[in-house]
Design a protein around this motif. Structure first.
Motif, PDB file in Angstrom:
ATOM      1  N   TRP A  39       0.833  -1.206   0.000  1.00 13.35           N
ATOM      2  CA  TRP A  39       0.000   0.000   0.000  1.00 13.35           C
ATOM      3  C   TRP A  39       0.864   1.251   0.000  1.00 13.35           C
ATOM      4  CZ3 TRP A  39      -3.846  -1.796   4.369  1.00 13.35           C
ATOM      5  CH2 TRP A  39      -4.740  -2.718   3.822  1.00 13.35           C
ATOM      6  N   ALA A  40       1.910   1.261   0.805  1.00 11.35           N
ATOM      7  CA  ALA A  40       2.765   2.445   0.882  1.00 11.35           C
ATOM      8  C   ALA A  40       3.434   2.729  -0.454  1.00 11.35           C
ATOM      9  CB  ALA A  40       3.810   2.254   1.978  1.00 11.35           C
ATOM     10  N   LEU A  41       3.961   1.693  -1.094  1.00 10.35           N
ATOM     11  CA  LEU A  41       4.672   1.896  -2.365  1.00 10.35           C
ATOM     12  C   LEU A  41       3.712   2.220  -3.503  1.00 10.35           C
ATOM     13  CD1 LEU A  41       7.283  -0.997  -2.106  1.00 10.35           C
ATOM     14  CD2 LEU A  41       7.653   1.445  -1.732  1.00 10.35           C
ATOM     15  N   ALA A  42       2.544   1.556  -3.525  1.00  8.82           N
ATOM     16  CA  ALA A  42       1.590   1.802  -4.604  1.00  8.82           C
ATOM     17  C   ALA A  42       1.004   3.203  -4.526  1.00  8.82           C
ATOM     18  CB  ALA A  42       0.477   0.758  -4.564  1.00  8.82           C
ATOM     19  N   SER A  43       0.752   3.693  -3.320  1.00 12.35           N
ATOM     20  CA  SER A  43       0.153   5.021  -3.184  1.00 12.35           C
ATOM     21  C   SER A  43       1.155   6.143  -3.426  1.00 12.35           C
ATOM     22  CB  SER A  43      -0.460   5.176  -1.784  1.00 12.35           C
ATOM     23  OG  SER A  43       0.544   5.061  -0.787  1.00 12.35           O
ATOM     24  N   GLY A  44       2.449   5.844  -3.304  1.00 12.35           N
ATOM     25  CA  GLY A  44       3.445   6.891  -3.500  1.00 12.35           C
ATOM     26  C   GLY A  44       4.441   6.593  -4.592  1.00 12.35           C
ATOM     27  N   SER A  45       4.095   5.688  -5.512  1.00  9.62           N
ATOM     28  CA  SER A  45       5.053   5.314  -6.569  1.00  9.62           C
ATOM     29  C   SER A  45       5.393   6.477  -7.479  1.00  9.62           C
ATOM     30  CB  SER A  45       4.479   4.149  -7.386  1.00  9.62           C
ATOM     31  OG  SER A  45       3.227   4.523  -7.948  1.00  9.62           O
ATOM     32  N   ASP A  46       4.439   7.380  -7.692  1.00  5.87           N
ATOM     33  CA  ASP A  46       4.717   8.531  -8.559  1.00  5.87           C
ATOM     34  C   ASP A  46       5.664   9.538  -7.916  1.00  5.87           C
ATOM     35  OD1 ASP A  46       2.988   7.416 -10.374  1.00  5.87           O
ATOM     36  OD2 ASP A  46       1.256   8.584  -9.698  1.00  5.87           O
ATOM     37  N   GLN A  84      12.711   4.296  -9.166  1.00  7.28           N
ATOM     38  CA  GLN A  84      11.452   3.941  -9.817  1.00  7.28           C
ATOM     39  C   GLN A  84      11.405   2.454 -10.159  1.00  7.28           C
ATOM     40  OE1 GLN A  84       8.624   5.280 -10.467  1.00  7.28           O
ATOM     41  NE2 GLN A  84       8.931   7.435  -9.949  1.00  7.28           N
ATOM     42  N   ALA A  85      12.485   1.934 -10.706  1.00  9.18           N
ATOM     43  CA  ALA A  85      12.506   0.516 -11.092  1.00  9.18           C
ATOM     44  C   ALA A  85      12.356  -0.379  -9.867  1.00  9.18           C
ATOM     45  CB  ALA A  85      13.798   0.192 -11.837  1.00  9.18           C
ATOM     46  N   LEU A  86      13.032  -0.011  -8.762  1.00  9.83           N
ATOM     47  CA  LEU A  86      12.937  -0.803  -7.541  1.00  9.83           C
ATOM     48  C   LEU A  86      11.521  -0.760  -6.975  1.00  9.83           C
ATOM     49  CD1 LEU A  86      14.354  -2.460  -5.347  1.00  9.83           C
ATOM     50  CD2 LEU A  86      14.935  -0.307  -4.196  1.00  9.83           C
ATOM     51  N   VAL A  87      10.923   0.430  -6.964  1.00 10.86           N
ATOM     52  CA  VAL A  87       9.560   0.564  -6.444  1.00 10.86           C
ATOM     53  C   VAL A  87       8.577  -0.222  -7.309  1.00 10.86           C
ATOM     54  CG1 VAL A  87       7.690   2.198  -6.029  1.00 10.86           C
ATOM     55  CG2 VAL A  87      10.008   2.757  -5.306  1.00 10.86           C
ATOM     56  N   SER A  88       8.723  -0.129  -8.629  1.00  7.41           N
ATOM     57  CA  SER A  88       7.823  -0.855  -9.523  1.00  7.41           C
ATOM     58  C   SER A  88       7.938  -2.363  -9.316  1.00  7.41           C
ATOM     59  CB  SER A  88       8.131  -0.507 -10.982  1.00  7.41           C
ATOM     60  OG  SER A  88       7.963   0.880 -11.212  1.00  7.41           O
ATOM     61  N   GLY A  89       9.180  -2.840  -9.147  1.00  5.44           N
ATOM     62  CA  GLY A  89       9.362  -4.261  -8.885  1.00  5.44           C
ATOM     63  C   GLY A  89       8.748  -4.697  -7.578  1.00  5.44           C
ATOM     64  N   ALA A  90       8.861  -3.837  -6.553  1.00  6.98           N
ATOM     65  CA  ALA A  90       8.277  -4.179  -5.256  1.00  6.98           C
ATOM     66  C   ALA A  90       6.753  -4.169  -5.313  1.00  6.98           C
ATOM     67  CB  ALA A  90       8.775  -3.202  -4.189  1.00  6.98           C
ATOM     68  N   VAL A  91       6.197  -3.215  -6.058  1.00  2.00           N
ATOM     69  CA  VAL A  91       4.733  -3.159  -6.187  1.00  2.00           C
ATOM     70  C   VAL A  91       4.202  -4.430  -6.845  1.00  2.00           C
ATOM     71  CG1 VAL A  91       2.850  -1.965  -7.364  1.00  2.00           C
ATOM     72  CG2 VAL A  91       4.609  -0.648  -6.182  1.00  2.00           C
ATOM     73  N   ILE A  92       4.973  -4.991  -7.754  1.00  2.28           N
ATOM     74  CA  ILE A  92       4.565  -6.242  -8.404  1.00  2.28           C
ATOM     75  C   ILE A  92       4.863  -7.449  -7.512  1.00  2.28           C
ATOM     76  CG2 ILE A  92       5.011  -7.761 -10.361  1.00  2.28           C
ATOM     77  CD1 ILE A  92       5.594  -5.284 -12.025  1.00  2.28           C
TER      78      ILE A  92
END
Length: 1097
Positions: free
Chosen positions: A730-737, A744-752
């Motif tokens: 939830w934390a990463l998806a709500s603040g990925s932008d 960005q690549a690390l956050v996107s990978g974690a969201v998946i």
């Protein structure tokens, strides 16, 4: 062996209600429901595959030159345009007899006759400029489906299986898209339905709300405000005006009301003004999308509904001859290829209509041969496009008959060869007109055959199948009702009747398959399954008939208030208003039922009598001191409060524009302001923590958390890890932008990756639970001076031996443990103690629900966790209240039964949860973003994974409450409490005397009578399937009876689909829940066997 002994053995085996028989019987009943749903669906829902191919000017639909060419001329595409612009006036529900000429001077017997005099005047004074047609619509005759047909040339059905289900936007090739692709400017004004069908497709648009059918003037007045100024400008190529006053007048007053005459007079004035302003290069098209019945409704396939009007007019001569006395019938799909070629556009790829031939006759003074050649050219171009579509569709779907496709292909090949031969002959010698007319007839035969094949497959109700499916569902509900009252009968031969019924079903399906093969109609899976199911059901009911007439009480599901509740639920589904308001009706009915429970306790005099509380919730001394009355009232107040709080998470139906959906349904990423987002995120974290701690607290109170079983160890450590993964996602998806570019690549990978980790942990936890489902802590000590007396030597030799000894073992454990605690810890030798054995079944179910809820939470938006927490608390309070209503099972040897009241309340809670988690039974309200949680690449390879994710999101409430349904049976045993030995004070002397009471067996009481246990599980499943089946049956009847209702495709059909799919999900989950309890029961039996062996050693 004597026949009497054989009979006694048979009775004994049947009385045991083998676990496999229970699951087999429930699965068979579910199959009967599935077959009924499938049969009704095959007759009611019109389905086809939607192709996304598009025609283009750069690619002709087939080989061969064009007569008259046109390629290379200014504005030409497949052929030269005859008109530069067009005005389409769509008068909603313009029935043909509203326009039909009426002899002047004759009195009109109906208010709508003779009111469109301008059309009659043009037909009489300018017969070569104007033409009136009977405009035949294909069912369903609803506005949205008709607009799709009028723009795509295809036969839209209720379910267009395409790539985008999230909106009503048309994905197929259509006239509006072709106009935009060729740089044409489209201006629209009127019904806002076009806004959803063609988002951002108009150069200028004036949309007006269309839902309020009582408003006759707002839409029409808004159009008139913009229509004439737009006509006078030159910044448009196609002008569409969609009037709604006639349609709304029909819905409000009917066609025979004087208001209809006023509306038609207004439309006549509009047409007169448009004709006066029309330029020579502009075509005027006046059409109705459908008709209406004598009551003003539409949606079905009656003649008044499907027969609309089409009027064409041009300032220049358009037709070579005068119109016929009786207007020609033209299918609505024929307008699409006609307009496309007249405006110089490619015919949309999926069109199955044929051109209106009179409009392709050349100039008025053209020679007959030239006219025939021009018509043949248009027909051949049209046939090439339809042949290309049939070929592409047959590759993507298999619902069109192969024999018919081959026949059509042969017919088209023959006509194409003849067309090429005539063109070659035209270069060297004269061609006879008769040969060209024969070619036209052949091409028309192909086009009409193609449309007929598609129509028979896509746009036809099948009343026989609808009736058959309804009858099968109704009798299956009757089966559930009757057999649920017979489950406790020890001499009822369920196994024999079931096996015979299944055998008869297989015979019936085989005979039906043979008949279909002989008749060469093809094997229809829905028909085969329903035929076998009907045969099996009839065989079972016939066998019941011969066993004697069952008592009337079996046919009454519960007391009078429950009957009233079921009737209200059943009747409400016949009203579109109640269906739209079900999000409020379900909580109201649930609260009413809860109040009835407390009122029933008062009528029985139990509100003022002391009683024990749940042993896993409070200490024995406190439970004795409490009163049942205040406790029941407290449970009721808490339940009502939870119901009220859960309603805060609601989504409004789009048909109620005054309603405002809850802003808490939006994801945290949409929350503006960092502080507000952080506060909401903190609340979500708190809710996650409370959920995890609540599960651990309940398991600890019941003693199961003390176990060293792998599943309990996973609850200790795995659940917090799942909660942590959910919170991190939830934390990463709500603040990925907002993440830095380098992260960005690390956050996107974690969201998946995080959702996959949570899902994997849930799978591991469920695997561990199935591996070792007995969550009991065993402690051994010194030998007991009172050994367990068993009637056998060694391990139990049969299930009967085990059934005899299990309750004795459990009582001895409790006696030993109580003696040790009362004696100061050392006076009574303790041989064996088992903690959590009294709640071993419910602990497995609760653990399963806890493991399922975290993956389901990830598929919802973050703040839905608050709704889930409230609903979990509400379910717990409801179970406690229902357990108080059922009463303690102490001293009851069976049969065990869950009352209809409890099952009805549970089903209502599931419905309420569906709405309280932001869902509505309409396709636009589906949470399509769930398809991308953790698996964004799933769409490219297969739609199965996204469908599963979206389905799990949509039907999460059905899944959880069905898996948890066995708790209705188990919870009163869990709440039996410690009542073995309590000290009473003498009222006279004040001394203490010890009275012995039966030791509370809790869920082990179910092991005391295993045949009653299995019978109770079967009865529970049948009752729950009956409640769900009645809801599906009501939706089926509503959709059938009201299939001509205005809202059938907007409200009733989606409601039926959601109820049907929800029933499938619920029934499968119910089978899994019952199977889980039986699996635990099997493991408990094995555990006791090992225990006896270890004690003997």
């Amino acid at each position: 062996m004597s026949s009497e002994n054989l009979s006694n053995m048979s009775v004994f085996l049947i009385s045991r209600m083998l676990k496999a028989l229970v699951l087999f019987f429930l699965a068979w009943v579910c199959f009967l429901f599935y077959a009924g749903i499938a049969l009704f669906t095959s007759g009611f829902l019109l389905t086809r595959l939607e192709l996304t191919n598009h025609s283009s000017c750069q690619e002709l639909p087939g080989k061969g030159p064009l007569v008259g060419g046109g390629r290379g001329e200014p504005g030409a595409c497949w052929t030269a345009p005859r008109f530069s612009r067009a005005v389409i006036v769509l008068i909603d529900a313009l029935r043909f007899d509203f326009v039909q000429p009426w002899p002047g001077g004759l009195p009109a017997q109906y208010p709508y006759l003779g009111k469109l005099g301008s059309i009659q005047h043009l037909l009489e004074t300018k017969p070569q400029h104007a033409r009136l047609y009977r405009f035949l619509a294909d069912p369903p005759t609803t506005t949205m489906q008709r607009l799709k047909a009028l723009t795509t040339g295809s036969l839209p059905t209720f379910i267009d299986a395409g790539s985008n289900f999230a909106s009503y936007a048309i994905q197929e090739d259509n006239l509006i898209a072709q106009l935009n692709n060729t740089g044409k400017r489209v201006v629209f004004m009127g019904d806002d339905t076009w806004k959803g069908l063609f988002p951002e497709a108009f150069s200028q648009a004036f949309f007006f709300p269309s839902f309020n059918v009582k408003d006759l003037h707002t839409v029409d007045s808004g159009i008139l405000e913009h229509l004439y100024p737009t006509m006078d400008r030159d910044d448009w190529d196609l002008l569409i005006a969609h009037f709604l006053g006639v349609d709304h007048c029909g819905h409000k007053h009917g066609p025979h009301h004087p208001e209809m005459a006023k509306k038609l007079n207004q439309m006549d004035q509009v047409l007169q003004t448009l004709v006066e302003r029309l330029e020579n290069d502009t075509l005027l098209v006046v059409a109705g999308d459908h008709g209406m019945t004598e009551t003003g409704d539409h949606g079905g396939d009656s003649k008044p509904e499907v027969m609309a009007a089409l009027f064409l007019y041009s300032s220049l001569p358009l037709f070579p001859r005068a119109p016929p006395e009786d207007p020609e019938v033209v299918p609505q799909v024929n307008l699409v290829p006609t307009l496309a070629l007249l405006l110089g556009l490619p015919i949309p790829f999926g069109n199955i209509g044929e051109v209106i031939v009179d409009l392709f006759s050349g100039e008025v003074d053209t020679q007959p041969l030239a006219t025939a050649l021009a018509q043949a050219s248009a027909y051949h171009l049209n046939a090439q496009q339809v042949s290309r579509f049939l070929h592409a569709y047959s590759l993507a779907a298999q619902d069109l008959p192969p024999e018919e496709l081959q026949r059509l292909q042969d017919l088209f090949s023959s006509a194409s060869s003849e067309y090429k031969r005539l063109l070659d002959q035209l270069k060297t010698e004269e061609v006879r007109e008769a040969d060209v007319q024969a070619l036209i007839s052949q091409l028309r035969l192909f086009l009409q055959g193609a449309r007929t094949a598609c129509t028979e497959t896509w746009a036809r109700f099948r009343p026989a199948r609808m009736i058959g499916g309804t009858v099968l569902l109704a009798f299956t509900c009757l089966l559930c009702l009757v057999t649920s009252g017979l489950t406790s009968s020890p001499d009822f031969p369920f196994l024999g009747l079931l096996l015979k019924s299944v055998a008869w079903g297989l015979v019936g399906a085989a005979l039906l398959a043979g008949g279909l093969i002989v008749g060469r109609t093809g094997l229809d899976p829905a028909l085969l399954c329903s035929g076998g199911a009907a045969t099996s059901l009839v065989a079972f009911l016939w066998a019941l008939k011969w066993r004697g007439k069952p008592p009337m009480a079996i046919f009454l599901p519960g007391p009078l208030p429950i009957l009233v509740l079921l009737f209200l639920r059943f009747a409400a589904l016949f009203s579109d208003s109640f269906v739209l308001a079900e999000a409020r009706a379900a909580p109201f009915l649930l609260c009413s039922l809860s109040l009835f429970v407390v009122a029933q306790l008062h009528w029985e005099g139990r509100l003022l009598v002391g009683g024990p509380t749940a042993s896993c919730l409070s200490s024995p001394t406190a439970s004795v001191a409490r009163r049942e009355g205040p406790r029941a009232l407290g449970l009721l107040v808490g339940l009502l409060l939870c119901v009220r709080l859960s309603s805060l998470f609601h989504r409004c139906p789009e048909e109620t524009p005054v309603c405002q959906s809850s802003p808490w349904l939006a994801p945290l990423s949409s929350v503006g302001g960092g502080q507000a987002k952080n506060l909401w995120y903190g609340a979500c974290l708190g809710a996650l923590g409370v959920l995890v701690l609540s599960v651990r607290f309940w398991l600890r109170r019941c003693g199961n958390l003390n176990s060293s079983a792998p599943s309990i160890l996973f609850v200790r450590w795995g659940l917090p890890l799942m909660a942590l993964g959910t919170a991190a996602h939830w934390a990463l998806a709500s603040g990925s932008d907002e993440a830095p570019p380098r992260l960005q690549a690390l956050v996107s990978g974690a969201v998946i990756g995080l959702p996959r980790v949570v899902l994997g942990l849930a799978a591991i936890g469920l695997g561990l639970l199935l591996w070792q489902p007995v969550t009991v802590l065993v402690k051994t000590g010194a030998s007991s001076p009172n050994p367990i007396v068993v009637p056998f030597v060694g391990p139990p030799a049969s299930q009967a031996d085990l059934n005899y000894v299990v309750p004795q073992i459990y009582r001895r454990m409790q006696e030993a443990l109580r003696g040790k605690l009362a004696g100061g810890g050392g006076q009574t030798p303790l041989a064996l103690a088992a903690y959590g054995l009294g709640s071993v079944y419910s602990a497995a179910v609760v653990t399963t629900l806890a493991l399922l809820v975290f993956p389901l939470l990830l598929l919802h938006t973050e703040r839905i966790i608050l709704a889930f927490l409230i609903l979990f608390l509400q379910s717990f309070l409801l179970l406690q209240l229902l357990a108080a209503a059922v009463g303690t099972p102490a001293g009851s040897p069976g049969p065990f039964s869950v009352p209809w009241l409890a099952i009805s309340a549970w089903a209502l809670t599931a419905t309420q949860t569906f709405y309280s988690t932001g869902h509505q039974p309409v396709f636009p309200a589906i949470h399509w973003n769930a398809a991308f949680v953790g698996f964004p690449e799933g769409h490219d390879s297969s739609p199965v994974l996204p469908a599963l994710l979206v389905g799990a999101n949509t039907f999460a409430s059905h899944l959880l409450f069905s898996v948890g349904c066995p708790l209705l049976l188990l919870w009163p045993f869990v709440c039996e409490g410690h009542s073995s030995t309590k000290k009473k004070k003498s009222l006279t002397s004040g001394t203490e005397e010890e009275g012995e009471k039966e030791e509370p067996l809790m869920e082990m009481r179910l092991r005391d009578a295993p045949h009653h246990f299995n019978a109770a599980l079967l009865q529970l499943g049948l009752k729950y399937l009956f409640i769900l089946g009645v809801q599906v049956l009501a939706c089926v009847l509503a959709a059938s009876i009201l299939r001509r209702h205005l809202m059938v495709w907007k409200v009733f059909a989606p409601k039926f689909i959601f109820e049907a799919v929800g029933f499938v999900v619920s029934s499968v989950a119910l089978l899994l829940g019952v199977a889980l309890v039986m699996w635990v029961d099997r493991a408990v039996g094995s555990w006791f066997k090992q225990l006896i062996l270890s004690q003997e050693r």
